[in-house]
Design a protein around this motif. Structure first.
Motif: not given
Ligand code: ATP
Ligand code: MG
Length: 284
Positions: A105-112, A142-152, A173-178
């Motif tokens: 997970v990188f520093q600048d989510p906008r550029s990653s 599954a996508l919605h579960r993943l987003l829910d997991d990261v509070g989105l 970014s964290i959801a993408r990693a997860l």
């Protein structure tokens, strides 16, 4: 999945990374004899399952280089990166399971994140890169579960990255990693670009995820104050070398190395920090 015999998930053993020749004025102390630049020298550290290890040090101390070596993007000159006790090759030579195991997970989510891609497409791309991690059946659920997991909220799936706030982007970014169900997150300055209040939310999220998904983390930051809030153990890097390593309480409570003391002096909010390590982690 199997853990190392001693309960170690990730081990970095005696890692040395050099980069090509530099102009003389750019290579002060760390330069090798032939002029190569020693970015990382004899670095050893380990991360146990469920553990959050902080890696701190000033800019240029070699933290990102260690992270890139762990995920196989930098080839070490010597030393090894081991997962479950098994040495890992460069990214292209890793098994799918090894590639999935450690996600950055990188520093600048906008550029990653690709600004024009929708959140749904970003997650789908992760599943396409590692088909063994793709959910069988209904990907939307599954996508919605993943987003829910990261509070989105599920509605975020339709949005493009450039329509989201910095904090929302970092959650994506964290959801993408997860999405590929890793065992270790390598967070490189993952909250450094965020406002303090958003930083605190993301730190809390990471601690929650550690518990819910039994994730280990290498949490890299130049900010001792942030690392103090989340890490069980801390390794302090300076000029490519780990100068001090230990439990957060010990390192911050009674630092042995002068450099650690100078980092502590530069973070006055941490005076007396030795008694309250991992305060986010402990729900303080
Ligand atoms: N690809 C590269 N080629 C040449 N030199 C590099 C390369 N990557 C890193 N370096 C150098 O290696 C040293 C360590 O860099 P690194 O990015 O690992 O430090 P860092 O601790 O992550 O710093 P920061 O806190 O600024 O992110 C720096 O002097 C950097 O300029
Ligand atoms: Mg860095």
């Amino acid at each position: 999945m199997r853990e190392g015999v001693d309960g170690t998930l990730l081990e970095v053993r005696d890692l040395r990374v050099t980069f090509g020749q530099r102009a003389a004025w750019l290579r002060p102390r760390a330069a090798g004899r032939s002029g190569e630049f020693v970015a990382v020298d004899s670095v050893s550290l380990s991360v146990a399952p469920d553990e959050i290890v902080g890696l701190v040090g000033e800019s240029g101390s070699g933290k990102t280089t260690v992270a890139r070596a762990i995920v196989g993007l930098v080839r070490p000159d010597s030393g090894a990166v081991l997962l479950d006790g098994v040495p890992l090759g460069p990214a292209g030579r890793r098994t799918t399971a090894q590639q999935r195991a450690a996600q950055m997970v990188f520093q600048d989510p906008r550029s990653s994140l690709s600004p024009r891609m929708t959140v749904a497409a970003i997650i789908d791309e992760a599943w396409r890169t590692h088909p063994s991690s793709a959910p069988p059946g209904d990907r939307t659920a599954a996508l919605h579960r993943l987003l829910d997991d990261v509070g989105l909220d599920a509605s975020v799936a339709r949005h493009r990255a450039d329509e989201l706030s910095g904090g929302q982007c970092q959650r994506v970014s964290i959801a993408r990693a997860l999405a590929v169900r890793p065992r270790l997150l390598v967070c490189d300055e993952a909250v450094s670009a965020l406002d303090v209040s958003v930083q605190a939310q993301i730190l809390r999220l990471l601690v929650d995820l550690r518990e819910r998904h039994h994730l280990a983390m290498l949490f890299i930051s130049h900010d001792l104050g942030v690392v103090h809030q989340i890490a069980d153990r801390i390794a302090v890097m300076r000029r490519g070398v780990v100068v001090e390593e230990g439990r957060t309480t010990e390192v911050l409570g009674s630092p042995r190395h002068e450099y650690t003391r100078s980092l502590l002096d530069a973070a006055p909010e941490l005076s007396g920090a030795g008694s309250q390590d991992g305060e986010v982690a402990r729900g303080a």
